[in-house]
Design a protein around this motif. Sequence first.
Motif, PDB file in Angstrom:
ATOM      1  N   THR A 293       0.814  -1.218   0.000  1.00  0.00           N
ATOM      2  CA  THR A 293       0.000   0.000   0.000  1.00  0.00           C
ATOM      3  C   THR A 293       0.844   1.263   0.000  1.00  0.00           C
ATOM      4  OG1 THR A 293      -0.114  -0.060   2.428  1.00  0.00           O
ATOM      5  CG2 THR A 293      -1.902  -1.121   1.213  1.00  0.00           C
ATOM      6  N   ARG A 294       2.146   1.115  -0.097  1.00  0.00           N
ATOM      7  CA  ARG A 294       3.029   2.272  -0.077  1.00  0.00           C
ATOM      8  C   ARG A 294       2.872   3.079  -1.367  1.00  0.00           C
ATOM      9  NH1 ARG A 294       8.706   0.259   0.001  1.00  0.00           N
ATOM     10  NH2 ARG A 294       8.139  -0.480   2.079  1.00  0.00           N
ATOM     11  N   GLY A 295       2.828   4.409  -1.268  1.00  0.00           N
ATOM     12  CA  GLY A 295       2.742   5.245  -2.453  1.00  0.00           C
ATOM     13  C   GLY A 295       2.078   6.570  -2.166  1.00  0.00           C
ATOM     14  N   PHE A 296       1.667   7.243  -3.203  1.00  0.00           N
ATOM     15  CA  PHE A 296       1.103   8.577  -3.083  1.00  0.00           C
ATOM     16  C   PHE A 296      -0.374   8.528  -2.683  1.00  0.00           C
ATOM     17  CE2 PHE A 296       4.825   9.678  -5.516  1.00  0.00           C
ATOM     18  CZ  PHE A 296       5.108  10.988  -5.137  1.00  0.00           C
ATOM     19  N   THR A 297      -0.776   9.508  -1.873  1.00  0.00           N
ATOM     20  CA  THR A 297      -2.170   9.729  -1.521  1.00  0.00           C
ATOM     21  C   THR A 297      -2.697  10.910  -2.325  1.00  0.00           C
ATOM     22  OG1 THR A 297      -1.867   8.925   0.738  1.00  0.00           O
ATOM     23  CG2 THR A 297      -3.766  10.349   0.343  1.00  0.00           C
ATOM     24  N   ARG A 298      -3.880  10.754  -2.884  1.00  0.00           N
ATOM     25  CA  ARG A 298      -4.507  11.826  -3.663  1.00  0.00           C
ATOM     26  C   ARG A 298      -5.356  12.686  -2.728  1.00  0.00           C
ATOM     27  NH1 ARG A 298      -9.435  12.755  -6.333  1.00  0.00           N
ATOM     28  NH2 ARG A 298      -9.257  13.856  -8.336  1.00  0.00           N
ATOM     29  N   ILE A 299      -5.001  13.975  -2.607  1.00  0.00           N
ATOM     30  CA  ILE A 299      -5.713  14.909  -1.751  1.00  0.00           C
ATOM     31  C   ILE A 299      -6.518  15.860  -2.624  1.00  0.00           C
ATOM     32  CG2 ILE A 299      -5.509  16.674   0.034  1.00  0.00           C
ATOM     33  CD1 ILE A 299      -2.687  15.546   0.610  1.00  0.00           C
ATOM     34  N   LEU A 300      -7.846  15.867  -2.463  1.00  0.00           N
ATOM     35  CA  LEU A 300      -8.688  16.835  -3.150  1.00  0.00           C
ATOM     36  C   LEU A 300      -8.728  18.096  -2.284  1.00  0.00           C
ATOM     37  CD1 LEU A 300     -10.533  17.353  -5.602  1.00  0.00           C
ATOM     38  CD2 LEU A 300     -12.445  16.580  -4.188  1.00  0.00           C
ATOM     39  N   VAL A 301      -8.090  19.160  -2.761  1.00  0.00           N
ATOM     40  CA  VAL A 301      -7.865  20.346  -1.934  1.00  0.00           C
ATOM     41  C   VAL A 301      -9.066  21.296  -2.052  1.00  0.00           C
ATOM     42  CG1 VAL A 301      -6.214  22.146  -1.310  1.00  0.00           C
ATOM     43  CG2 VAL A 301      -5.403  20.032  -2.363  1.00  0.00           C
ATOM     44  N   THR A 302     -10.171  20.900  -1.410  1.00  0.00           N
ATOM     45  CA  THR A 302     -11.390  21.711  -1.427  1.00  0.00           C
ATOM     46  C   THR A 302     -12.038  21.803  -0.051  1.00  0.00           C
ATOM     47  OG1 THR A 302     -12.727  19.779  -2.024  1.00  0.00           O
ATOM     48  CG2 THR A 302     -11.879  21.115  -3.841  1.00  0.00           C
ATOM     49  N   GLU A 303     -11.332  21.380   0.998  1.00  0.00           N
ATOM     50  CA  GLU A 303     -11.906  21.391   2.340  1.00  0.00           C
ATOM     51  C   GLU A 303     -11.851  22.799   2.949  1.00  0.00           C
ATOM     52  OE1 GLU A 303     -13.412  18.873   3.882  1.00  0.00           O
ATOM     53  OE2 GLU A 303     -13.067  17.575   2.146  1.00  0.00           O
ATOM     54  N   PRO A 304     -12.719  23.093   3.910  1.00  0.00           N
ATOM     55  CA  PRO A 304     -12.724  24.431   4.516  1.00  0.00           C
ATOM     56  C   PRO A 304     -11.404  24.830   5.164  1.00  0.00           C
ATOM     57  CG  PRO A 304     -14.739  23.250   5.081  1.00  0.00           C
ATOM     58  CD  PRO A 304     -13.840  22.260   4.395  1.00  0.00           C
ATOM     59  N   ASP A 305     -10.622  23.854   5.641  1.00  0.00           N
ATOM     60  CA  ASP A 305      -9.349  24.198   6.278  1.00  0.00           C
ATOM     61  C   ASP A 305      -8.182  24.198   5.299  1.00  0.00           C
ATOM     62  OD1 ASP A 305      -9.504  21.473   5.931  1.00  0.00           O
ATOM     63  OD2 ASP A 305      -8.609  20.957   7.864  1.00  0.00           O
ATOM     64  N   HIS A 306      -8.451  23.985   4.018  1.00  0.00           N
ATOM     65  CA  HIS A 306      -7.413  24.124   3.009  1.00  0.00           C
ATOM     66  C   HIS A 306      -7.268  25.614   2.652  1.00  0.00           C
ATOM     67  CE1 HIS A 306      -7.992  19.702   1.618  1.00  0.00           C
ATOM     68  NE2 HIS A 306      -6.938  19.811   2.418  1.00  0.00           N
ATOM     69  N   PRO A 307      -6.072  26.045   2.219  1.00  0.00           N
ATOM     70  CA  PRO A 307      -5.868  27.455   1.903  1.00  0.00           C
ATOM     71  C   PRO A 307      -6.880  27.969   0.878  1.00  0.00           C
ATOM     72  CG  PRO A 307      -3.770  26.295   1.937  1.00  0.00           C
ATOM     73  CD  PRO A 307      -4.840  25.246   2.047  1.00  0.00           C
ATOM     74  N   TYR A 308      -7.522  29.067   1.185  1.00  0.00           N
ATOM     75  CA  TYR A 308      -8.463  29.784   0.321  1.00  0.00           C
ATOM     76  C   TYR A 308      -9.778  29.040   0.050  1.00  0.00           C
ATOM     77  CZ  TYR A 308      -4.179  32.384  -0.886  1.00  0.00           C
ATOM     78  OH  TYR A 308      -3.015  33.115  -0.839  1.00  0.00           O
ATOM     79  N   ALA A 309      -9.785  27.725   0.066  1.00  0.00           N
ATOM     80  CA  ALA A 309     -10.921  26.955  -0.442  1.00  0.00           C
ATOM     81  C   ALA A 309     -12.209  27.209   0.328  1.00  0.00           C
ATOM     82  CB  ALA A 309     -10.589  25.460  -0.431  1.00  0.00           C
ATOM     83  N   GLY A 310     -12.105  27.468   1.624  1.00  0.00           N
ATOM     84  CA  GLY A 310     -13.289  27.620   2.442  1.00  0.00           C
ATOM     85  C   GLY A 310     -14.155  28.817   2.096  1.00  0.00           C
ATOM     86  N   ALA A 311     -13.615  29.778   1.359  1.00  0.00           N
ATOM     87  CA  ALA A 311     -14.391  30.965   1.002  1.00  0.00           C
ATOM     88  C   ALA A 311     -15.329  30.711  -0.175  1.00  0.00           C
ATOM     89  CB  ALA A 311     -13.453  32.118   0.660  1.00  0.00           C
ATOM     90  N   TRP A 312     -15.183  29.571  -0.828  1.00  0.00           N
ATOM     91  CA  TRP A 312     -15.927  29.333  -2.057  1.00  0.00           C
ATOM     92  C   TRP A 312     -17.096  28.371  -1.838  1.00  0.00           C
ATOM     93  CZ3 TRP A 312     -15.033  32.627  -5.924  1.00  0.00           C
ATOM     94  CH2 TRP A 312     -13.794  33.295  -5.960  1.00  0.00           C
ATOM     95  N   TRP A 313     -16.963  27.164  -2.338  1.00  0.00           N
ATOM     96  CA  TRP A 313     -18.074  26.225  -2.402  1.00  0.00           C
ATOM     97  C   TRP A 313     -17.907  25.105  -1.383  1.00  0.00           C
ATOM     98  CZ3 TRP A 313     -20.308  29.596  -5.165  1.00  0.00           C
ATOM     99  CH2 TRP A 313     -19.703  30.176  -6.280  1.00  0.00           C
TER     100      TRP A 313
END
Length: 393
Positions: A293-313
């Motif tokens: 299971t070693r490898g990259f994790t895919r992060i969808l950067v749209t959560e409220p605590d992600h930079p800038y994202a919380g101001a939108w949708w």
Amino acid sequence: MVGYAFMGMAHSQGWRNARSFFTPPLRPALTALAGRDREAAADVADRFGWEGVETDWRALVERDDIDLIDICTPGDTHAEIAVAALEAGKHVLCEKPLANSVAEAETMAAAARAAAGRGVRSMVGFTYRRVPALALARRLVAEGRLGELRHVRAQYLQDWLTDPSVPMSWRMTRERAGSGALGDIGAHIVDLTRYLTGEHLVGVTALGDTFVRERPLPEGGGTAPVTVDDAVVFIGRLADGTPATFEATRCATGRKNAIRIELNGSRGSLAFDFEDMNVLHLHEGGTDGDTTTRGFTRILVTEPDHPYAGAWWPPGHVLGYEHAFAHQATDLLTAIADGSDPEPSFEDGLHVQRVLEAVQNSVERGSAWTAVDTGVPAGPAESSPPMKEEPIP
């Protein structure tokens, strides 16, 4: 704002959305748009809500009801407009690259330093810093999540000049643009490397090429020589000794706007591609853990605590290219209100310009190793590429 074409419209939407989706301490009033073609400028002004139009940028600098000048014009005009605006006490946002030469950039940076002493702020429009996934990447690197940095690789790939029938424009002349893919898009990945790593380039070795050397004139009746590069490739070292590779081209068939950057460290890696701009790939743990299971994790950067994202949708409702311009406007408005120095500064823009000059010099010298001017006299240790201190096993 000076300029009303592609970048002028992107900035216009950014200013408009900054006051709609964010709550900056200052509210931008879209007072006047300047462009030599009054009819075209008036059309853009009407569509984006600018109150008036001028046909000479100097009129903006002279007006008492304007506090900030946003420069969205070709590179050969940046220095004159920015210096005049700063000397008149106007805050300045200037599109990248800062200038067409190091000498111009130094003049602009000096004017910015002098203006800062009077409370006048300036910033360069390296807008990709404001993409939430890249802002998150910077946070992760600063937290030490990757460990000791070992590799940087960065690409900016477009294909809009692959077709030799694409007509000439100002972006294909050195006099107007300064350089081709190097300054137009390569400047972005140079700046992003410094933004993500906190380190600057100290030297490069480069090669470049122009694949289509004559282009048809847009009005017909012949061709004109292309006097800038179509593509550049260069390697370099950061100040801490980390090796880095860069590629910028406007002739990568099938690639529309692929800004790809990957950092590898002793404990982890991260990877980003702007053609999937809401996603950041992160690998942590080095070689530890279950190999299945070693490898990259895919992060969808749209959560409220992600930079800038919380101001939108709500989470999962992804953002697009235009949103970073609203983030840029909001950050600048906040810095002006706080009396702080916004980033990236004109000094940051000057550093990028010095890297671009070193790359061009290396190409002209047959890919010779070329030190990046730091603005201070070089010592003996800077005459050759710096290396990591630890020996290679």
